[in-house]
Design a protein around this motif. Structure first.
Motif, PDB file in Angstrom:
ATOM      1  N   GLU A  50       0.841  -1.202   0.000  1.00  0.00           N
ATOM      2  CA  GLU A  50       0.000   0.000   0.000  1.00  0.00           C
ATOM      3  C   GLU A  50       0.880   1.257   0.000  1.00  0.00           C
ATOM      4  O   GLU A  50       1.912   1.289   0.684  1.00  0.00           O
ATOM      5  N   ASP A  51       0.472   2.252  -0.759  1.00  0.00           N
ATOM      6  CA  ASP A  51       1.215   3.517  -0.847  1.00  0.00           C
ATOM      7  C   ASP A  51       2.623   3.352  -1.406  1.00  0.00           C
ATOM      8  O   ASP A  51       3.524   4.105  -1.047  1.00  0.00           O
ATOM      9  N   SER A  52       2.839   2.358  -2.243  1.00  0.00           N
ATOM     10  CA  SER A  52       4.159   2.249  -2.890  1.00  0.00           C
ATOM     11  C   SER A  52       4.139   3.060  -4.180  1.00  0.00           C
ATOM     12  O   SER A  52       3.077   3.367  -4.727  1.00  0.00           O
ATOM     13  N   LYS A  53       5.319   3.402  -4.628  1.00  0.00           N
ATOM     14  CA  LYS A  53       5.429   4.219  -5.847  1.00  0.00           C
ATOM     15  C   LYS A  53       6.563   3.704  -6.705  1.00  0.00           C
ATOM     16  O   LYS A  53       7.586   3.251  -6.187  1.00  0.00           O
ATOM     17  N   PRO A  64       5.659   7.951   0.392  1.00  0.00           N
ATOM     18  CA  PRO A  64       5.273   6.580   0.052  1.00  0.00           C
ATOM     19  C   PRO A  64       5.903   5.604   1.038  1.00  0.00           C
ATOM     20  O   PRO A  64       6.967   5.873   1.607  1.00  0.00           O
ATOM     21  N   SER A  65       5.235   4.459   1.212  1.00  0.00           N
ATOM     22  CA  SER A  65       5.776   3.456   2.136  1.00  0.00           C
ATOM     23  C   SER A  65       6.943   2.716   1.486  1.00  0.00           C
ATOM     24  O   SER A  65       7.826   2.235   2.184  1.00  0.00           O
TER      25      SER A  65
END
Lengths: 265, 795
Positions: free
Chosen positions: A23-26, A45-46
């Protein structure tokens, strides 16, 4: 900068899986937009999924009627490519005008197209040439790809792998640089094909757009004079501390003329 | 043994070796044992009541050591950040001087105003905790422009400052000016804006503070142009730390331009905090933080009128200015648009009557203070613009009208009607030199060539004078200075003849380590490489007022020259003893003491040795050692000036202005190092060109947000914006400084904005354009052309 996990997969499916599973990776390509954003703590981002180790995303290939540029190809490579300079000199010129030498050495075509900054140069080239965006899942025509301010047709797990450009009869790019940022205050890409002309504008509005009246006029007469009197509606154009909307509208016509001149030269 | 490299030579800069090889020592390079990291929480609002701060979540965040706010400052009874100048209105009423707390109390008054200081083990932890600080703001409307701020219904920053006016300042003979205007054959009028600028030194501001309980001493390392002044202002007036218990170090500093010549709240907070947490604490500003906290410059709105007789002679000049002070009074703030502005309105002309009124106004913006030139570029811009307007309206050539009004070389010293007396100068000589250097005769050919490409070409002049070498203390005191403005230098000759100079100025790009070494090398005959210059440390340097206002060579160099002379005087006494001659017969030349008319000599090294090993020495009448100190307080300002000629080409299709040629012939007095002077002129000109064509700090009225708060939006001049510059000097010697020097740090910035804008107006004058506000951006020029009287020939 806030802490984040860092992944450097070597297979596209692995990259896509990381992107959807965390989740919230880019994704990070050249990082020319993302890294400053992280440093300013505007994004956190995580995880970052670095595309630099994926195979076959770099390089330029000659397919005859088209040329294909891998998504991770830096701007400096496109600008210096003999192939691009010969077949689509307007595109090589566009790449040479992006940012500064450091940005051109790090920044990539895939990153620029996927980010779709409203003042970036590549979207004008991609839309102006009617290129095809090739992703990990499908092929998307430029006319369907750019959806407005930082928005594209990409779905959350989709990765741009290459851009395929049709070779035009002539093409040119003219850019009026924003004095401070050197992004396009207005940039116009003009491409003449056997079956007509395409005109794409970046910088002037919330996203890259085409100008049908100019395309029609230039299809009849590919000369700057054909569009000198065409005025652009200021509706929807950007107004900010650097340029008001009516000035941007004026610059579209001036830069379109200069792009045609560049294509003819 | 190396060589003497003296006055007039151009050695490469000593300090560049360490800068170019990465061996500089900047504040952010310094690490102290157990050092913690601090970040400032700043107001995101231009104007708000501070209703409360909830520290609990921030304090509970990992690694947090302390969270300090304005309440803690108040509890500790600390002082307000002081203003170094107290100006008065025409009736002698002092300026309004509201407190400037180092952390905001009750209210915030600009975006960037400091609300809290968060200290943690690492910068990341401090930033994370800062995000958790809950600040309860009651947001108020902001006012950012001076015209808006003085309206009766404008938001009020301070309850006891009606209409936000800090001071209604005046200079000159108002009645004489009114009489002259009645007799005038012509009156030229001009309204203009002097745009707000942000200094943007390469190195952002930073500070480290440490408290040593064993000695009860504090050390502050800070990016400052004047560490001794910081020690005085902060120690004596804010934190109540005795001077001998406070050391302030300003090591290598990466550019100042004025931005680092103020005592900032960050310095006081971090020094105070270091004792509270008993840890060294470091803070390094980000570039973005600098934009909303480094003091800004300029920001005037002005109405000017010039009265002329029928021949174009200036009879009187009247100027009314609103000057933006921002949210609080910074260290020199109110001095800049008043004392450094009004007295320069005479320029190089014989205008007999001048009146100037400046309303100094508070707004919800970053405090405004000195930025390279500081007041003098603003004065020069008003005057040199209105001279062009008058010439155009009266049909007199722009050079001719300047000649008709210029102070002739023979008339110096020249007393102006606005306080200052110019000691020396030759404006006509500078003008003549510049006309030739700029090849003005062939301008018509170049203009025609531009026209053939559809471009408009223009030429602009600026013949100007400035006041620098700040400053004669007695004079400054009468104008409201609350401190002295002298400088000091110590020349320490070592037993082996090498020399260490301790000087109170601060080198942050000006090349002092080279220039000052040349002065010592020249005067003492010591090898250039055997002279080191020490600055920027209150424990090593006796005292000093620092570097600003083109004062380092003029005032600091004079102190150094005097101290060096004292070394020679003492050396002669020692030599007389050793050579068994009368002191009056000892000559000193090229590093050798000799008995006049004989071949009996003692070298400088021999004298130094004798001074420290006084076996054969007149101990009854002379102390051992060879170290001398001098303080120098100038008797007047110095008045560099010159003539700048800018040549621009305007693309009417896009409105783009391109600076195609630039010529400057400047009178800076004696030149110590011509390479360094040329560099100073180049840099100064570029900053002036930046103001004229590119730079603009823009605030949003109402919210008080800074819209140009990054290098993406605030346009700094770049190499490809500029032509090669044609720079020369035409010097007359200052009559009152020991070496005849006048200073050169700011001349470029002072002369250039008017030259560039006059050129732009000239390029567009055939379209009826009479004025262009700065910066002359493409959008602004295009808009003017849209509104101009003639259609634009686009092809």
């Amino acid at each position: 900068m806030k802490p984040f996990a860092y992944h450097q997969p070597d297979q596209i499916p692995d990259a896509a899986k990381l992107l959807t599973s965390i989740e919230d990776s880019k994704l990070v390509a050249g990082g020319m937009t993302l890294i400053p954003t992280l440093k300013q703590r505007l994004a956190s981002p995580s995880a970052l999924v670095d595309l630099s180790k994926l195979g076959n995303l770099k390089g330029i290939t000659d397919d005859g009627a088209t040329i294909t540029i891998g998504a991770m190809t830096p701007h400096a490579v496109v600008a210096a490519s003999k192939l691009v300079q010969t077949k689509i000199p307007g595109l090589a010129a566009l790449a040479s005008m992006i940012g500064d030498p450091a940005v051109r050495s790090r920044g990539t075509i895939g990153g620029s197209v996927a980010n779709n900054d409203p003042a970036a140069d590549y979207p004008a080239g991609v839309l102006g040439l009617g290129a095809t965006v090739i992703t990990s899942k499908r092929e998307i025509a430029a006319d369907e790809f750019f959806l407005g301010l930082f928005e594209t047709a990409l779905d959350p797990s989709e990765i741009v792998t290459a851009i395929r450009f049709p070779v035009p009869v002539k093409a040119g790019y003219a850019k009026f640089k924003a004095p401070a940022s050197r992004y396009a205050l207005v940039g116009v890409f003009v491409a003449k094909f056997a079956d007509g002309v395409r005109v794409a504008v970046t910088g002037a509005g919330p996203g890259v757009f085409r100008v049908p009246p100019m395309e029609a006029a230039l299809s009849g007469n590919f000369d700057p004079s054909a569009i000198a009197a065409i005025k652009i509606d200021t509706d929807g154009l950007t107004s900010d501390i650097h340029a008001e909307a009516d000035y941007r509208a004026h610059l579209v016509t001036v830069m379109a003329k200069r792009a045609v001149e560049a294509a003819l030269s | 043994m190396g060589n003497v490299i003296g006055i007039g030579a151009a050695p490469k800069r000593k300090e560049d070796q360490r800068f170019l090889t990465g061996r500089g020592n900047y504040v952010s390079d310094i690490k102290r044992p157990g050092m913690a990291a601090g970040v400032f929480v700043r107001s995101p609002h231009g104007h708000a009541v501070l209703r409360g701060i909830d520290k609990s979540a921030a304090l509970a965040s990992p690694g947090v050591i302390a969270v300090l706010t304005g309440d803690d400052v108040a509890d500790d009874g600390l002082g307000s950040l002081p203003c170094g100048w107290g100006i008065t209105d025409a009736k002698g009423v002092p300026m309004k001087e509201p407190p400037f707390p180092m952390l905001a109390q009750d209210k915030v008054r600009f975006v960037g105003d400091m609300v809290a200081f968060v200290i943690a083990e690492t910068p990341e932890q401090a930033n994370a905790a800062a995000d958790l600080l809950k600040v309860d703001y009651e947001v108020l409307p902001s006012v950012v422009g001076v015209l808006e701020a003085v309206r009766p219904d404008a938001p009020q920053l301070f309850d006891d400052v009606p209409n936000n006016i800090c001071c209604n300042w005046e200079l000159g003979d108002k009645a004489a000016v009114e009489t002259a205007f009645k007799k005038a054959a012509h009156v030229a009028k001009l309204s203009l804006v002097n745009n707000r600028l942000i200094g943007n030194p390469m190195e952002p501001r930073a500070a480290i503070a440490e408290y040593e309980p064993g000695t009860d001493r504090y050390t502050l390392w800070t990016t400052s142009q004047f560490p001794h002044v910081v020690r005085f202002l902060m120690g004596a007036l804010v934190l109540n730390i005795p001077q001998h218990k406070l050391r302030v170090v300003a090591p290598d500093v990466g550019g100042g331009f004025g931005v680092k010549q103020f005592h900032y709240g960050e310095e006081a907070v971090i020094t105070w905090a270091a004792k509270r947490v008993r840890r060294p604490v470091k803070w390094v500003a980000s570039r973005s933080e600098g934009y909303v906290s480094d003091r800004h410059g300029r920001d005037h709105v002005t109405e000017a009128e010039l009265a002329l007789d029928e021949t174009g002679k200036f009879l009187a000049f009247r100027v009314n200015t609103l000057a933006n002070m921002g949210g609080y009074l910074s260290t020199f703030g109110p001095n800049i648009p008043t004392n450094l502005y009004g007295p320069l309105l005479g320029g190089v002309y014989t205008t007999p009557a001048i009146y100037c009124n400046v309303k100094v106004v508070f707004t919800n913006t970053v405090p405004v203070d000195a930025y390279r030139g500081a007041g003098r570029p603003e004065a020069t811009f008003v005057l040199e613009r209105i001279v062009d307007v008058a010439a155009s309206e009266m049909g007199i050539d722009r050079v001719e009208i300047r000649r008709r009004n210029m102070i002739p070389k023979e008339a110096y010293p020249y007393q102006t009607p606005v306080l200052v007396q110019y000691d020396s100068g030759d404006p006509m000589g500078c003008l003549d030199g510049a006309l030739v250097a700029a090849d003005v005769k062939k301008f018509g050919v170049r203009k025609a060539a531009s026209a053939s490409k559809g471009k408009f070409r223009g030429l602009g002049y600026s013949t100007y004078v400035e006041a620098c070498g700040l400053a004669p203390s007695r004079f400054a005191g009468r104008l409201g200075a609350r401190g002295g403005l002298y400088e000091s230098a110590t020349v320490r000759v070592h037993p082996t003849g090498q020399v260490t100079v301790m000087i109170g100025t601060h080198n942050h790009g000006q090349g002092h380590e080279t220039t000052f070494a040349q002065i010592v090398s020249d005067k003492l005959g010591v090898a250039f490489e055997n002279v080191d210059i020490v600055f920027g440390d209150t424990d090593r340097v006796q005292f000093g007022m620092g570097t600003y206002g083109s004062r380092s060579l003029v005032v600091g160099g004079a102190a150094l020259s005097k101290a060096t002379d004292k070394v020679i005087v003492k050396g002669k006494k020692i030599a007389a003893h050793l050579l068994e001659a009368s002191e009056a017969d000892i000559q000193f030349e090229a590093g050798k003491f000799s008995v006049a008319g004989t071949d009996r000599i003692k070298t400088f090294e021999e004298i130094a040795g004798a001074a420290y090993v006084p076996h054969n020495y007149p101990l009854e009448v002379l102390e051992p050692g060879l170290e001398e100190q001098a303080y120098y307080d100038p008797v007047n300002f110095t008045y560099p000036g010159g003539c700048h000629i800018a040549e621009v080409e305007v693309d009417p299709e896009t409105g783009t202005v391109t600076l195609v040629n630039y010529t400057a012939v400047d009178d800076v007095g004696t030149v110590i190092n011509p390479m360094i002077v040329e560099g100073q002129l180049h840099g100064g000109i570029v900053q002036g060109v930046g103001q004229a064509l590119f730079e603009n700090a823009v605030y949003d009225e109402g919210s008080g947000q800074l819209l140009s708060g990054s290098l993406m939006d605030y346009c700094m001049p770049r190499a490809d914006h500029l032509p090669m510059m044609n720079v020369a000097t035409h010097s007359t010697l200052c009559t009152h400084t020991p070496m005849g020097v006048k200073g050169c740090g700011e001349v470029g910035t002072i002369g250039s904005p008017a030259a560039v804008i006059n050129a732009v107006v000239d390029a567009l004058s055939h379209l009826g354009v009479t004025h262009v506000d700065m910066p002359a951006t493409p959008n602004r020029i295009w808009r003017l052309l849209q509104n101009a009287s003639l259609p634009v020939a686009a092809e």
